[in-house]
Every structure is written in structure tokens, then in C-alpha cells.
Design a protein around this motif. Structure first.
Motif, PDB file in Angstrom:
ATOM      1  N   PRO A   3     -31.221  39.854  37.271  1.00  0.00           N
ATOM      2  CA  PRO A   3     -32.422  40.136  36.490  1.00  0.00           C
ATOM      3  C   PRO A   3     -32.697  39.034  35.458  1.00  0.00           C
ATOM      4  CG  PRO A   3     -30.614  41.549  35.806  1.00  0.00           C
ATOM      5  CD  PRO A   3     -30.143  40.813  37.030  1.00  0.00           C
ATOM      6  N   LEU A   4     -33.959  38.886  35.126  1.00  0.00           N
ATOM      7  CA  LEU A   4     -34.381  37.794  34.249  1.00  0.00           C
ATOM      8  C   LEU A   4     -34.345  38.180  32.777  1.00  0.00           C
ATOM      9  CD1 LEU A   4     -37.614  36.564  36.096  1.00  0.00           C
ATOM     10  CD2 LEU A   4     -35.236  35.817  36.436  1.00  0.00           C
ATOM     11  N   ALA A   5     -33.931  37.222  31.941  1.00  0.00           N
ATOM     12  CA  ALA A   5     -34.180  37.280  30.499  1.00  0.00           C
ATOM     13  C   ALA A   5     -35.190  36.173  30.231  1.00  0.00           C
ATOM     14  CB  ALA A   5     -32.888  37.046  29.716  1.00  0.00           C
ATOM     15  N   VAL A   6     -36.429  36.561  29.935  1.00  0.00           N
ATOM     16  CA  VAL A   6     -37.509  35.580  29.767  1.00  0.00           C
ATOM     17  C   VAL A   6     -37.754  35.380  28.273  1.00  0.00           C
ATOM     18  CG1 VAL A   6     -39.853  34.929  30.409  1.00  0.00           C
ATOM     19  CG2 VAL A   6     -38.519  36.429  31.919  1.00  0.00           C
ATOM     20  N   LEU A   7     -37.339  34.226  27.774  1.00  0.00           N
ATOM     21  CA  LEU A   7     -37.418  33.977  26.336  1.00  0.00           C
ATOM     22  C   LEU A   7     -38.498  32.939  26.070  1.00  0.00           C
ATOM     23  CD1 LEU A   7     -33.600  34.169  26.131  1.00  0.00           C
ATOM     24  CD2 LEU A   7     -35.265  35.917  25.480  1.00  0.00           C
ATOM     25  N   PRO A  87     -24.189  39.177  30.082  1.00  0.00           N
ATOM     26  CA  PRO A  87     -23.583  38.776  31.354  1.00  0.00           C
ATOM     27  C   PRO A  87     -24.540  38.983  32.533  1.00  0.00           C
ATOM     28  CG  PRO A  87     -22.613  40.821  30.530  1.00  0.00           C
ATOM     29  CD  PRO A  87     -23.544  40.329  29.466  1.00  0.00           C
ATOM     30  N   ASP A  88     -24.450  38.070  33.498  1.00  0.00           N
ATOM     31  CA  ASP A  88     -25.176  38.232  34.773  1.00  0.00           C
ATOM     32  C   ASP A  88     -26.683  38.380  34.643  1.00  0.00           C
ATOM     33  OD1 ASP A  88     -23.033  37.927  36.529  1.00  0.00           O
ATOM     34  OD2 ASP A  88     -22.325  39.949  36.040  1.00  0.00           O
ATOM     35  N   VAL A  89     -27.265  37.568  33.783  1.00  0.00           N
ATOM     36  CA  VAL A  89     -28.736  37.485  33.784  1.00  0.00           C
ATOM     37  C   VAL A  89     -29.121  36.048  34.139  1.00  0.00           C
ATOM     38  CG1 VAL A  89     -29.156  39.324  32.107  1.00  0.00           C
ATOM     39  CG2 VAL A  89     -28.871  36.969  31.297  1.00  0.00           C
ATOM     40  N   LEU A  90     -30.342  35.901  34.616  1.00  0.00           N
ATOM     41  CA  LEU A  90     -30.888  34.572  34.854  1.00  0.00           C
ATOM     42  C   LEU A  90     -31.839  34.294  33.683  1.00  0.00           C
ATOM     43  CD1 LEU A  90     -32.339  33.384  38.290  1.00  0.00           C
ATOM     44  CD2 LEU A  90     -32.895  32.370  36.091  1.00  0.00           C
ATOM     45  N   VAL A  91     -31.505  33.306  32.905  1.00  0.00           N
ATOM     46  CA  VAL A  91     -32.241  33.047  31.669  1.00  0.00           C
ATOM     47  C   VAL A  91     -33.370  32.056  31.929  1.00  0.00           C
ATOM     48  CG1 VAL A  91     -32.083  32.117  29.327  1.00  0.00           C
ATOM     49  CG2 VAL A  91     -30.197  33.483  30.271  1.00  0.00           C
ATOM     50  N   VAL A  92     -34.590  32.440  31.604  1.00  0.00           N
ATOM     51  CA  VAL A  92     -35.706  31.502  31.637  1.00  0.00           C
ATOM     52  C   VAL A  92     -35.998  31.122  30.186  1.00  0.00           C
ATOM     53  CG1 VAL A  92     -38.104  31.118  32.316  1.00  0.00           C
ATOM     54  CG2 VAL A  92     -36.634  32.596  33.715  1.00  0.00           C
ATOM     55  N   VAL A 103     -30.682  29.027  22.286  1.00  0.00           N
ATOM     56  CA  VAL A 103     -30.841  29.888  23.460  1.00  0.00           C
ATOM     57  C   VAL A 103     -30.167  29.246  24.673  1.00  0.00           C
ATOM     58  CG1 VAL A 103     -32.543  30.912  25.039  1.00  0.00           C
ATOM     59  CG2 VAL A 103     -33.000  30.862  22.563  1.00  0.00           C
ATOM     60  N   THR A 104     -30.411  27.950  24.880  1.00  0.00           N
ATOM     61  CA  THR A 104     -29.793  27.240  25.999  1.00  0.00           C
ATOM     62  C   THR A 104     -28.275  27.240  25.852  1.00  0.00           C
ATOM     63  OG1 THR A 104     -31.720  25.794  26.092  1.00  0.00           O
ATOM     64  CG2 THR A 104     -29.779  25.078  27.311  1.00  0.00           C
ATOM     65  N   LEU A 105     -27.800  26.955  24.640  1.00  0.00           N
ATOM     66  CA  LEU A 105     -26.353  26.898  24.414  1.00  0.00           C
ATOM     67  C   LEU A 105     -25.698  28.257  24.668  1.00  0.00           C
ATOM     68  CD1 LEU A 105     -26.021  24.627  21.244  1.00  0.00           C
ATOM     69  CD2 LEU A 105     -25.104  24.147  23.525  1.00  0.00           C
ATOM     70  N   ALA A 106     -26.340  29.324  24.206  1.00  0.00           N
ATOM     71  CA  ALA A 106     -25.783  30.670  24.397  1.00  0.00           C
ATOM     72  C   ALA A 106     -25.713  31.016  25.882  1.00  0.00           C
ATOM     73  CB  ALA A 106     -26.622  31.704  23.647  1.00  0.00           C
ATOM     74  N   ALA A 107     -26.766  30.692  26.609  1.00  0.00           N
ATOM     75  CA  ALA A 107     -26.796  30.978  28.052  1.00  0.00           C
ATOM     76  C   ALA A 107     -25.743  30.147  28.772  1.00  0.00           C
ATOM     77  CB  ALA A 107     -28.187  30.688  28.615  1.00  0.00           C
ATOM     78  N   ALA A 108     -25.577  28.893  28.349  1.00  0.00           N
ATOM     79  CA  ALA A 108     -24.599  28.003  28.977  1.00  0.00           C
ATOM     80  C   ALA A 108     -23.186  28.515  28.732  1.00  0.00           C
ATOM     81  CB  ALA A 108     -24.760  26.582  28.441  1.00  0.00           C
ATOM     82  N   ARG A 109     -22.914  28.931  27.495  1.00  0.00           N
ATOM     83  CA  ARG A 109     -21.581  29.466  27.165  1.00  0.00           C
ATOM     84  C   ARG A 109     -21.259  30.701  27.967  1.00  0.00           C
ATOM     85  NH1 ARG A 109     -22.698  28.505  21.227  1.00  0.00           N
ATOM     86  NH2 ARG A 109     -21.988  26.355  21.087  1.00  0.00           N
ATOM     87  N   ALA A 110     -22.286  31.527  28.216  1.00  0.00           N
ATOM     88  CA  ALA A 110     -22.066  32.780  28.947  1.00  0.00           C
ATOM     89  C   ALA A 110     -21.935  32.554  30.450  1.00  0.00           C
ATOM     90  CB  ALA A 110     -23.213  33.753  28.659  1.00  0.00           C
ATOM     91  N   GLY A 111     -22.151  31.311  30.901  1.00  0.00           N
ATOM     92  CA  GLY A 111     -21.999  31.017  32.328  1.00  0.00           C
ATOM     93  C   GLY A 111     -23.184  31.467  33.165  1.00  0.00           C
ATOM     94  N   ASN A 112     -24.332  31.653  32.533  1.00  0.00           N
ATOM     95  CA  ASN A 112     -25.514  32.108  33.268  1.00  0.00           C
ATOM     96  C   ASN A 112     -26.257  30.951  33.918  1.00  0.00           C
ATOM     97  OD1 ASN A 112     -25.287  34.866  32.714  1.00  0.00           O
ATOM     98  ND2 ASN A 112     -26.214  34.604  30.682  1.00  0.00           N
TER      99      ASN A 112
END
Ligand code: MG
Length: 380
Positions: A3-7, A87-92, A103-112
Motif C-alpha cells: 500500500p502507498l504512503a503518498v506524502l 513497515p511494508d509501505v511504498l512511499v511516494v 521523509v526520504t531518509l525515514a523511508a530509506a532507514r525503514a527499508g521501504n
């Protein structure tokens, strides 16, 4: 299908991502924006299963949102990054400006997986983001049209076989102008982009070629390229979105109508492809032109290469000085050529700053904004 997290959901990329999600029946688990606007509220009603992250806003605005959306909504400057770190989201990431970096750093750290439309992240902190992705196993797929094109051209190829990455530039509304002619152009003229409709800053950045300079830095960081392996070619039709030249002499290009829904869909579905996001592009009757950029008239390009060569915080400083200068240009406080003059002087005043941590990047950004604002005030 994660599922998407659209920021940055109320911006142009955010809204087009939701169109693509609707089209593909893709679930959206989180949306986020900087302010609690009427537009954000409408999106929240249209996507009732999504949680809502709101970074800023007044007490009253927040209270209104809390009334309508209850525990779906979370507030605070960290809320967008928290949504990206689930966990397990696709970040836009369609957040505008350096606010997109956490936002990018947080998503990168979480492995998304990150579908990245926030250019500033890769420009200001490319090596830091790559290091986080390497640690976490996350992946980053560019949404910028040129970088999506390069990403698609590179698929299945070995890095050592690439001899040049060639970014296309429309040339903007002032293609063919001399530096003298550029001296007198107005904000109204600069805001008329021939092919793409975008926000104000990026439209002016396309007219100065600052946008292309930022994209050169973005490409270097995204694809681990040396400076001399990245070139820019002016291509006024914006049909070829970028190209890659290989060591055997072959060139691959990605073509299509200028429509951001395609790079968005690629970032969501890769290595699969969605079914017909765009109407088939009719090639018959299409004529394509390519020419070398005029580096004398458009000094931004060489400044961008210089920032990339210097490394450290230089790209962040380039970006911040430009943002302040564009604002001043739109307000009639500096001329069109003044934009690159402000960037150049700001870079000269702030040499050798580091950018190894988020704090250092933010500090360089602040210093560059102050310096640029001082230069503009002093020139008036
Ligand atoms: Mg672009």
C-alpha cells in the motif's frame, strides 16, 4: 502490491499519484501534507482508509481536522517522516523542497521502496540516502521524468558498460536567447513553460536551466556516475525523456508524451508494467530536434557541475541560493541573470561545508539562504 504512503499529496505529483492509484486499484494507507487545507480534507474523504499526516497548520486548522477525522489524523513536523517509516509501505515522496529530505531518509532507514519525486533529497544528501538504503535493503526509484527514463534505459545493463547518461532539457521559453536578451525577461515570460505545467519555482528553474543543473547532480547521485559521464542535450519537443550511451556505441532512449503519470506508474510497478497508463504515443509525423545547450547564456549548467565537483554541502547551497533568488526574481527584486549571479556568489562565500548528516545539510541550507538574502538586499 504494497500500500502507498503518498506524502506531499496535495501537490502535482501527489494528486497524479492518486489518479494512478485509482486507475490501478492500488491501496493507499497514508496521505500527508504540510498544511491542513480544504484540498487535503477532500482527499482524506475520497480515501477513507488512509491515515493522515499533517506537518504544520494553526491551532484552529488542526482542531477542525481533528473534529472531522478523529484518530485518523496525526500532527507535527515528524508526522510525514513517521508515515514514511511504517513497515511494508511504498512511499511516494512528492513533498516540495528540502522538507522532503527527512521523509526520504525515514523511508530509506525503514527499508521501504521510495518513489522519489523530491529532487532536493538526492541533490542535497544523495550519498547519505544511498548509505541508508544499502544498510536497510530499501530501494529508490526516481519519479523525475528524466531519471525515470535513465532508470528504464539502464534496466538489465551492467554499470561498467555505460559511457554517457544524456539528460534532455526542453530549453524552456528562452531557448536561443543571448545573455543580453535574458537580462530583460520578466517573471510572466519565465512562467510560460512550453511543454510541462508545473509549480512556479520549477518553471523558473526550467527557464534558467537551474532545474537541469539540479538534475545533473541528482543523476550523479542516483546512478553512482562520475561527473564526466553526465551530459545535457537540448530537445525542445520533450518527447525523448533522456538517453543512455553504451560503450559499444549504442544509444537507448525512452520516449513518450510529457505526462508524469507514466514515471509514477513505473516507480510503483517496476519490474512489472501497468496496462496503458497513457494512450499509445503516435510516432508518425513527429519530428525531434537536439542541440547543444548554450552554456554562455545559461550559466546555471556549469554552476551545477561545479557544485557536483565540489561535493559536500555545495549542491545543497546551490539549491538553497536558487530558491531564494527565484523568489526575489518573482518579486521583481533581481533580474533573470541575477538568479545565477546570486547562486555563484553564495557558493563562493560558503566553500567546503560538510553534508554528512541531516543537521549539516540543514545548517548549510540555512547559511546559504541567509547569504543569498543578504546579497540580494545589498544589491537593491
Ligand atoms: Mg525533470
Amino acid at each position: 502490491m504494497k500500500p502507498l504512503a503518498v506524502l506531499g499529496v496535495t501537490g502535482s505529483i501527489g494528486r497524479q499519484t492518486l489518479e494512478v492509484a485509482r486507475e490501478l486499484a492500488w491501496p493507499v494507507t497514508a496521505i500527508g501534507a504540510r498544511r491542513p487545507s480544504a484540498e487535503l480534507a477532500q482527499i482524506a474523504r475520497d480515501w477513507p482508509e488512509a491515515t493522515i499526516a499533517v506537518a504544520g497548520g494553526s491551532q484552529e486548522e488542526r482542531a477542525e481536522f481533528a473534529d472531522e477525522f478523529g484518530n485518523r489524523v496525526s500532527f507535527g513536523s515528524e508526522s510525514l517522516a513517521e508515515a514514511a517509516a511504517q513497515p511494508d509501505v511504498l512511499v511516494v515522496n512528492g513533498v516540495v523542497g528540502l522538507a522532503g529530505l527527512p521523509v526520504t531518509l525515514a523511508a530509506a532507514r525503514a527499508g521501504n521502496r521510495i518513489a522519489l519525486a523530491n529532487k532536493e533529497s538526492m541533490v542535497a544528501a544523495g550519498p547519505m540516502i544511498k548509505a541508508e538504503l544499502a544498510r536497510s535493503g530499501g530501494e529508490l526509484i526516481p519519479v523525475d521524468s528524466e531519471h525515470s527514463a535513465i532508470f528504464q534505459c539502464l534496466a538489465g545493463e551492467r554499470p561498467e558498460t555505460v559511457s554517457k547518461v544524456i539528460l534532455t532539457a526542453s530549453g524552456g521559453p528562452f531557448r536561443g536567447f543571448s545573455r543580453d536578451q535574458l537580462e530583460s525577461v520578466t517573471p510572466e515570460q519565465a512562467l510560460r513553460h512550453p511543454n510541462w505545467s508545473m509549480g512556479k519555482r520549477i518553471t523558473v528553474d526550467s527557464a534558467t536551466l537551474v532545474n537541469k543543473a539540479l538534475e545533473v547532480i541528482e543523476a550523479i547521485n542516483l546512478f553512482d556516475l562520475d561527473l564526466e559521464h553526465v551530459e545535457v542535450v537540448v530537445h525542445p519537443e520533450s518527447v525523448v525523456h533522456s538517453l543512455v550511451r553504451f560503450r559499444d556505441g549504442s544509444i537507448k532512449a525512452q520516449l513518450g508524451a510529457p505526462d508524469m503519470r507514466l514515471p509514477i506508474a513505473v516507480a510503483l510497478t517496476y519490474p512489472d508494467r501497468a496496462t496503458q497508463i497513457l494512450e499509445p504515443f503516435e510516432l508518425a509525423g513527429v519530428t525531434l530536434h537536439f542541440e547543444a545547450p548554450d552554456r554562455e547564456a545559461f550559466k546555471a549548467l556549469d554552476l551545477g557541475y561545479e557544485a557536483a565537483r565540489q561535493g559536500g554541502a555545495a549542491p545543497a547551497i546551490f539549491n538553497a541560493a536558487d530558491e531564494v533568488a527565484v523568489e526575489a526574481f518573482l518579486g521583481g527584486r533581481v533580474g533573470f541573470n541575477g538568479i545565477t549571479e546570486v547562486i555563484s556568489s553564495t557558493m563562493e562565500k560558503l566553500p567546503g561545508l560538510p553534508a554528512d548528516t541531516l543537521e549539516e545539510v540543514l545548517a548549510a541550507d540555512r547559511a546559504a539562504r541567509e547569504e543569498a538574502a543578504g546579497l540580494i538586499a545589498g544589491a537593491c
